[in-house]
Scaffold this active site. Structure first.
Site: not given
Length: 289
Positions: A208, A250
């Site tokens: 992303h 993440h």
């Protein structure tokens, strides 16, 4: 009164013959003579046995030495060759990398405030997931294909064609790096992401974030936008990257490298820019206004 015990010759025990008053070896039956005979028959008195024991002592064994202050029966273990020894002193680079990794994991856990409904900012999780969808690859690919099919100008088709090329390049590079690095996602992450594939179980780098950096730089360079809209594009990319850590998807280093990779991907796209002159076959497919 009991009489003292006598030997076979009639002499009291403990006395010796006057003729044997010299060396015990000449004694006819004395205790000294008996002890000397016993000691001469012991294995240690044999010179061959003595040499055998001396050859088996730790001093004569290769690679072993007696301990200081200890008996000759104690010895050190044999020393390993120089090439077989393990260097127990870690390098400065190894210590620095382990320290950075520890800081990365600690900071990522601290910033994961939307990782679950019970987190400190758990009420913001639906908004973070909506922002997550805005950076997903499928909406961007479908939207680009739709706009490309509806475009009625060569300039618009050229920009959209290169945007499609950039999105496909991003998917390829991110999937390749994730498959090579294979870094697991944070332990506090919940695998409830929208439309995942096999490599999405790995976290390095953040797809992303790479897509947000790539698309934002692409838009700022090829679309004419007012200053407020340009600021919104930059904020969208930055907040999207931050939301990846807040959702627990993440670690911080995944997002940081994602920004760098996305920025460099645009440089590749700009260098390999597709145009009717460089890729005429692709533009023939969209020659209808």
């Amino acid at each position: 009164m009991q009489s003292p015990r006598r030997n076979a010759e009639g002499r009291p025990l403990g006395t010796c013959d006057p003729s044997s008053s010299g060396s015990p070896a000449h004694g006819g039956g004395s205790r000294f003579e008996f002890q000397s005979l016993l000691s001469s028959r012991m294995p240690g008195a044999d010179p061959t046995s003595a040499r055998l024991r001396a050859s088996e002592s730790p001093v004569h064994r290769r690679g072993s030495f007696p301990l200081a202050g200890a008996g000759s029966s104690q010895a050190l273990p044999p020393q390993l060759p120089e090439e077989d020894r393990i260097d127990l002193n870690p390098s400065f680079l190894g210590i620095a990398l382990r320290s950075l990794l520890a800081i990365d994991l600690w900071l990522s856990k601290k910033l994961g405030v939307c990782a679950g409904e019970s987190s400190s900012w758990g009420s913001m999780r639906p908004l973070m997931k909506l922002l997550e969808i805005s950076g997903h690859g499928i909406p961007w690919l479908l939207g680009t294909l739709y706009c490309l099919s509806r475009s009625d100008s060569w300039a618009g088709r050229e920009v959209l064609m290169n945007l499609l090329f950039a999105l496909l390049l991003d998917l390829l590079l991110v999937s390749l790096i994730k498959g090579l690095v294979r870094r697991r996602r944070p332990a506090h992450n919940q695998m409830d992401m929208f439309f995942t594939i096999s490599v999405d179980k790995y976290s390095f780098p953040s797809g992303h974030t790479t897509r947000a950096a790539l698309v934002s730089r692409f838009i700022l360079n090829h679309l004419v936008l007012a200053i407020p809209l340009r600021v919104l594009v930059v904020l969208w990319a930055f907040i999207l990257g931050l939301s990846r850590v807040m959702l627990g998807r993440h670690n911080v280093t995944d997002v940081a490298f994602g920004f760098f990779l996305g920025y460099m991907q645009y440089s590749i796209v700009d260098y390999c820019w597709l145009s009717p002159r460089t890729a005429p076959v692709l533009f023939v497919l969209w020659n209808q206004p």
